[in-house]
Design a protein around this motif. Structure first.
Motif, PDB file in Angstrom:
ATOM      1  N   THR A   1       0.811  -1.215   0.000  1.00  0.00           N
ATOM      2  CA  THR A   1       0.000   0.000   0.000  1.00  0.00           C
ATOM      3  C   THR A   1       0.840   1.260   0.000  1.00  0.00           C
TER       4      THR A   1
ATOM      5  N   TYR B   1      -6.566  -3.394  -3.093  1.00  0.00           N
ATOM      6  CA  TYR B   1      -6.289  -3.693  -1.683  1.00  0.00           C
ATOM      7  C   TYR B   1      -7.317  -3.033  -0.778  1.00  0.00           C
ATOM      8  N   LEU B   2      -7.529  -1.745  -0.978  1.00  0.00           N
ATOM      9  CA  LEU B   2      -8.445  -0.998  -0.121  1.00  0.00           C
ATOM     10  C   LEU B   2      -9.887  -1.462  -0.328  1.00  0.00           C
TER      11      LEU B   2
ATOM     12  N   LYS C   1     -10.882  -4.492  -1.065  1.00  0.00           N
ATOM     13  CA  LYS C   1     -11.043  -5.754  -0.338  1.00  0.00           C
ATOM     14  C   LYS C   1     -11.154  -5.508   1.165  1.00  0.00           C
ATOM     15  N   ARG C   2     -10.313  -4.626   1.685  1.00  0.00           N
ATOM     16  CA  ARG C   2     -10.335  -4.339   3.119  1.00  0.00           C
ATOM     17  C   ARG C   2     -11.677  -3.748   3.546  1.00  0.00           C
ATOM     18  N   LEU C   3     -12.166  -2.815   2.758  1.00  0.00           N
ATOM     19  CA  LEU C   3     -13.405  -2.143   3.129  1.00  0.00           C
ATOM     20  C   LEU C   3     -14.618  -3.055   2.958  1.00  0.00           C
TER      21      LEU C   3
ATOM     22  N   ILE D   1     -14.575  -6.142   3.699  1.00  0.00           N
ATOM     23  CA  ILE D   1     -14.565  -6.916   4.946  1.00  0.00           C
ATOM     24  C   ILE D   1     -15.249  -6.118   6.059  1.00  0.00           C
ATOM     25  N   VAL D   2     -14.947  -4.810   6.121  1.00  0.00           N
ATOM     26  CA  VAL D   2     -15.587  -3.951   7.124  1.00  0.00           C
ATOM     27  C   VAL D   2     -17.092  -3.937   6.914  1.00  0.00           C
TER      28      VAL D   2
ATOM     29  N   PHE E   1     -10.830  -4.151  11.822  1.00  0.00           N
ATOM     30  CA  PHE E   1     -10.487  -4.130  10.399  1.00  0.00           C
ATOM     31  C   PHE E   1     -10.382  -2.697   9.882  1.00  0.00           C
TER      32      PHE E   1
ATOM     33  N   LYS F   1      -7.016  -1.359  11.071  1.00  0.00           N
ATOM     34  CA  LYS F   1      -5.933  -1.925  10.249  1.00  0.00           C
ATOM     35  C   LYS F   1      -5.877  -1.236   8.896  1.00  0.00           C
ATOM     36  N   THR F   2      -7.045  -0.980   8.315  1.00  0.00           N
ATOM     37  CA  THR F   2      -7.103  -0.321   7.015  1.00  0.00           C
ATOM     38  C   THR F   2      -6.543   1.093   7.086  1.00  0.00           C
TER      39      THR F   2
ATOM     40  N   ASP G   1      -2.777   1.071   7.419  1.00  0.00           N
ATOM     41  CA  ASP G   1      -2.115   0.760   6.153  1.00  0.00           C
ATOM     42  C   ASP G   1      -2.164   1.940   5.183  1.00  0.00           C
TER      43      ASP G   1
END
Length: 352
Positions: A3, A122-123, A125-127, A129-130, A173, A176-177, A180
């Motif tokens: 990132t 990347y972002l 996928k992370r969001l 999950i949130v 999560f 963590k996001t 990053d």
């Protein structure tokens, strides 16, 4: 994917911080709803039509009549009039409205940023999950509410804890996001040792016990400190017979489970204070400026949390005091979040 090579705009960074603040607000509102006994005031889950509250006397009376069918009304609040009902309705409605607003604040910009290609895979996928865990939290919230609409005048403690823990996972999560996206990396000479993951694990366990404390109303049984009604180990735990037939589901009529939960919750609080002091002394000189900020934050918050916990139990009369109870939950959540930010700030690996 790394990132640190992707440059996110200031707007996206502020949006992520706003999302975290709103998640914190949702947890706090949940605490207020619980402490005011408001969680069972709305007996239906209407995702769209539930956005609009009662607007006239007829609609208010209809909502009140639905509440009158609940065990909570019959067993606890049968003295309520419409004004009393409106008070508890407000907090549950606001709690539900907040999560709807969170959805709009979070999802609409999220879609716009994807269309404009302002965020990378990347972002995204992370969001996602949130979003997933936030949706699971909302679903668990309704399952929790339903548990208090049949037979019992309050929600199931374990379902409440599940609701709370899913909210914590969503928040984790998001933290963590954000870490990053802001590309936290430390210049500390000391790498994060195994002691910090253990500390985080114990903190997470403590949060589970916090949920159980709330669900079992365990704080009401022992309004004293440092003893528990005159004993270090609660009197109900002295009998081997109670340990032999241990039953953690019969907490409504038998005090063993609330006693055990509060006893462990208190012990874990002392353990966390010791861990925090240990971390402060080993990292205070070698940590980067960012890490020192979060180190100071967790040190201040854990001491404040311990004090608030003590004040909360000492001021039980007859219920948990709203101000201390809410602050205790808020500071505990801020400590949990700050601990993760501290952990992420110690990373020396650039591939985050």
């Amino acid at each position: 994917m790394t990132t640190h090579k992707y440059k996110y705009t200031k707007t996206i960074r502020i949006w992520l911080i706003l999302g975290l603040v709103m998640l914190i607000g949702q947890v706090v509102l949940g605490g207020i709803t619980r402490l005011t006994g408001s969680g069972l005031s709305i007996t239906r889950w209407d995702i769209v039509s539930g956005t609009i509250p009662p607007l006239n006397p007829t609609q208010w009376q209809e909502a009140f009549e639905l509440y009158k069918e609940t065990p909570q009304y019959h067993k606890i609040n049968s003295h309520f009039d419409l004004t009393d009902f409106k008070f508890i309705f407000f907090w549950e409605y606001f709690h539900r409205l907040w999560v709807r607003i969170l959805g709009f604040v979070f999802l609409i910009p999220f879609i716009i940023f994807i269309i404009r290609k302002q965020i990378n895979a990347y972002l995204i996928k992370r969001l996602l999950i949130v979003v997933l865990f936030t949706a699971l939290t909302a679903s668990a919230g309704w399952i929790m509410v339903k548990s208090g609409l049949v037979n019992r005048p309050w929600v199931n403690a374990y379902k409440l804890t599940l609701h709370f823990i899913l909210a914590l996972v969503s928040t984790t999560f998001m933290v963590k996001t954000i870490a990053d996206v802001y590309n936290y990396k430390s210049i500390s000479e000391k790498k994060s040792s195994i002691i910090l993951p253990i500390f985080i694990a114990i903190t997470f366990v403590q949060m589970i016990f916090a949920g159980l404390m709330a669900g079992m109303k365990a704080g009401l049984y022992y309004p004293s400190w440092p003893d528990m009604n005159g004993y270090f180990l609660p009197e109900v735990m002295h009998s081997l017979e109670n340990w032999k037939w241990i039953n953690l589901t019969n907490y409504d009529t038998f005090t063993f489970a609330p006693a055990l939960i509060q006893f462990i919750h208190r012990l874990l609080a002392y353990v966390l204070v010791i861990f925090t002091l240990y971390l402060f002394f080993i990292y205070r000189k070698s940590a980067s400026k960012l890490s020192k900020f979060w180190l100071n934050a967790i040190s201040f918050l854990i001491l404040g949390q311990l004090l608030l916990g003590i004040l909360t139990v000492l001021n039980v009369n007859p219920g948990i005091p709203l101000s201390y109870g809410v602050l205790h939950q808020l500071v505990g959540l801020l400590f949990y979040i700050s601990l993760f930010f501290f952990y992420f700030s110690l990373r020396t690996n650039k591939n985050i």
